[in-house]
Design a protein around this motif. Sequence first.
Motif, PDB file in Angstrom:
ATOM      1  N   VAL A 165       0.833  -1.201   0.000  1.00 32.51           N
ATOM      2  CA  VAL A 165       0.000   0.000   0.000  1.00 32.51           C
ATOM      3  C   VAL A 165       0.868   1.251   0.000  1.00 32.51           C
ATOM      4  N   LEU A 166       1.983   1.214   0.709  1.00 36.16           N
ATOM      5  CA  LEU A 166       2.876   2.368   0.717  1.00 36.16           C
ATOM      6  C   LEU A 166       3.458   2.625  -0.667  1.00 36.16           C
ATOM      7  N   VAL A 167       3.804   1.566  -1.370  1.00 35.52           N
ATOM      8  CA  VAL A 167       4.314   1.703  -2.734  1.00 35.52           C
ATOM      9  C   VAL A 167       3.215   2.261  -3.638  1.00 35.52           C
ATOM     10  N   ILE A 168       2.024   1.731  -3.534  1.00 42.49           N
ATOM     11  CA  ILE A 168       0.908   2.200  -4.357  1.00 42.49           C
ATOM     12  C   ILE A 168       0.565   3.648  -4.014  1.00 42.49           C
ATOM     13  N   GLY A 169       0.650   4.004  -2.745  1.00 42.82           N
ATOM     14  CA  GLY A 169       0.430   5.390  -2.349  1.00 42.82           C
ATOM     15  C   GLY A 169       1.396   6.328  -3.053  1.00 42.82           C
ATOM     16  N   LEU A 170       2.658   5.929  -3.158  1.00 42.84           N
ATOM     17  CA  LEU A 170       3.649   6.734  -3.870  1.00 42.84           C
ATOM     18  C   LEU A 170       3.295   6.860  -5.351  1.00 42.84           C
ATOM     19  N   ILE A 171       2.838   5.785  -5.940  1.00 39.24           N
ATOM     20  CA  ILE A 171       2.418   5.823  -7.339  1.00 39.24           C
ATOM     21  C   ILE A 171       1.261   6.803  -7.520  1.00 39.24           C
ATOM     22  N   LEU A 172       0.315   6.790  -6.588  1.00 50.54           N
ATOM     23  CA  LEU A 172      -0.815   7.715  -6.674  1.00 50.54           C
ATOM     24  C   LEU A 172      -0.352   9.164  -6.531  1.00 50.54           C
TER      25      LEU A 172
ATOM     26  N   LEU B  60       0.252  12.622   1.326  1.00 52.22           N
ATOM     27  CA  LEU B  60       0.745  11.288   1.671  1.00 52.22           C
ATOM     28  C   LEU B  60      -0.326  10.483   2.395  1.00 52.22           C
ATOM     29  N   MET B  61      -0.960  11.072   3.394  1.00 52.69           N
ATOM     30  CA  MET B  61      -1.993  10.354   4.142  1.00 52.69           C
ATOM     31  C   MET B  61      -3.167  10.001   3.239  1.00 52.69           C
ATOM     32  N   THR B  62      -3.565  10.934   2.401  1.00 59.90           N
ATOM     33  CA  THR B  62      -4.702  10.676   1.517  1.00 59.90           C
ATOM     34  C   THR B  62      -4.393   9.562   0.524  1.00 59.90           C
ATOM     35  N   SER B  63      -3.214   9.587  -0.065  1.00 62.72           N
ATOM     36  CA  SER B  63      -2.872   8.551  -1.047  1.00 62.72           C
ATOM     37  C   SER B  63      -2.729   7.185  -0.398  1.00 62.72           C
ATOM     38  N   VAL B  64      -2.147   7.133   0.791  1.00 63.58           N
ATOM     39  CA  VAL B  64      -2.021   5.854   1.504  1.00 63.58           C
ATOM     40  C   VAL B  64      -3.398   5.349   1.908  1.00 63.58           C
ATOM     41  N   MET B  65      -4.265   6.239   2.355  1.00 65.44           N
ATOM     42  CA  MET B  65      -5.609   5.840   2.750  1.00 65.44           C
ATOM     43  C   MET B  65      -6.387   5.273   1.553  1.00 65.44           C
ATOM     44  N   VAL B  66      -6.309   5.951   0.418  1.00 65.04           N
ATOM     45  CA  VAL B  66      -7.005   5.471  -0.783  1.00 65.04           C
ATOM     46  C   VAL B  66      -6.435   4.124  -1.214  1.00 65.04           C
ATOM     47  N   ALA B  67      -5.122   3.988  -1.175  1.00 65.51           N
ATOM     48  CA  ALA B  67      -4.493   2.717  -1.552  1.00 65.51           C
ATOM     49  C   ALA B  67      -4.899   1.602  -0.595  1.00 65.51           C
ATOM     50  N   ALA B  68      -4.934   1.888   0.697  1.00 64.19           N
ATOM     51  CA  ALA B  68      -5.328   0.875   1.685  1.00 64.19           C
ATOM     52  C   ALA B  68      -6.760   0.429   1.465  1.00 64.19           C
ATOM     53  N   LYS B  69      -7.639   1.376   1.191  1.00 66.66           N
ATOM     54  CA  LYS B  69      -9.043   1.031   0.947  1.00 66.66           C
ATOM     55  C   LYS B  69      -9.188   0.162  -0.298  1.00 66.66           C
ATOM     56  N   SER B  70      -8.292   0.348  -1.237  1.00 67.20           N
ATOM     57  CA  SER B  70      -8.399  -0.362  -2.513  1.00 67.20           C
ATOM     58  C   SER B  70      -7.662  -1.690  -2.533  1.00 67.20           C
ATOM     59  N   TYR B  71      -6.584  -1.796  -1.764  1.00 63.35           N
ATOM     60  CA  TYR B  71      -5.718  -2.957  -1.912  1.00 63.35           C
ATOM     61  C   TYR B  71      -5.561  -3.818  -0.663  1.00 63.35           C
ATOM     62  N   ASP B  72      -5.858  -3.303   0.508  1.00 65.58           N
ATOM     63  CA  ASP B  72      -5.743  -4.113   1.723  1.00 65.58           C
ATOM     64  C   ASP B  72      -7.096  -4.700   2.102  1.00 65.58           C
ATOM     65  N   ASP B  73      -7.068  -5.876   2.684  1.00 70.94           N
ATOM     66  CA  ASP B  73      -8.305  -6.495   3.149  1.00 70.94           C
ATOM     67  C   ASP B  73      -8.853  -5.776   4.375  1.00 70.94           C
ATOM     68  N   PHE B  74      -7.948  -5.227   5.183  1.00 71.87           N
ATOM     69  CA  PHE B  74      -8.354  -4.504   6.387  1.00 71.87           C
ATOM     70  C   PHE B  74      -7.824  -3.085   6.309  1.00 71.87           C
ATOM     71  N   TYR B  75      -8.668  -2.132   6.589  1.00 73.12           N
ATOM     72  CA  TYR B  75      -8.234  -0.739   6.654  1.00 73.12           C
ATOM     73  C   TYR B  75      -9.116  -0.015   7.667  1.00 73.12           C
ATOM     74  N   TYR B  76      -8.629   1.121   8.119  1.00 75.16           N
ATOM     75  CA  TYR B  76      -9.346   1.901   9.118  1.00 75.16           C
ATOM     76  C   TYR B  76     -10.325   2.860   8.455  1.00 75.16           C
ATOM     77  N   LYS B  77     -11.213   3.393   9.264  1.00 78.80           N
ATOM     78  CA  LYS B  77     -12.149   4.409   8.790  1.00 78.80           C
ATOM     79  C   LYS B  77     -11.414   5.735   8.643  1.00 78.80           C
ATOM     80  N   ASN B  78     -12.030   6.636   7.907  1.00 77.96           N
ATOM     81  CA  ASN B  78     -11.428   7.948   7.684  1.00 77.96           C
ATOM     82  C   ASN B  78     -11.195   8.705   8.990  1.00 77.96           C
TER      83      ASN B  78
END
Length: 101
Positions: free
Chosen positions: A8-15, A36-54
């Motif tokens: 997700v961190l790598v994908i966040g950088l790509i975003l 950085l936080m926004t891109s990581v959050m979007v990536a986590a929501k899209s690619y991780d099975d578990f992620y936190y709420k906004n």
Amino acid sequence: MTHCSASVLVIGLILIDRVQEMGEIIITSKCIHRILMTSVMVAAKSYDDFYYKNTYYSKVAGISLQELNSLEAALLNIIGFDISVQGELFDLYLERLQNFA
């Protein structure tokens, strides 16, 4: 702090790079933590099975929930909701990050 996967961190950088390529936002030291936080959050929501709420991410970033929600919508609009990442691009970014570290 975000408890997301390394991928997700790598994908966040790509975003972030996609946002820069669009030329609508100039990334500075005053706004990088928001992007950085926004891109990581979007990536986590899209690619991780578990992620936190906004609400969690807004507390970690030290910004209001309303601002984070606006940033998320803006980021997605700027990149045309294209959050897909091809394997070759992911591998390239991962290799560059590993070489940098």
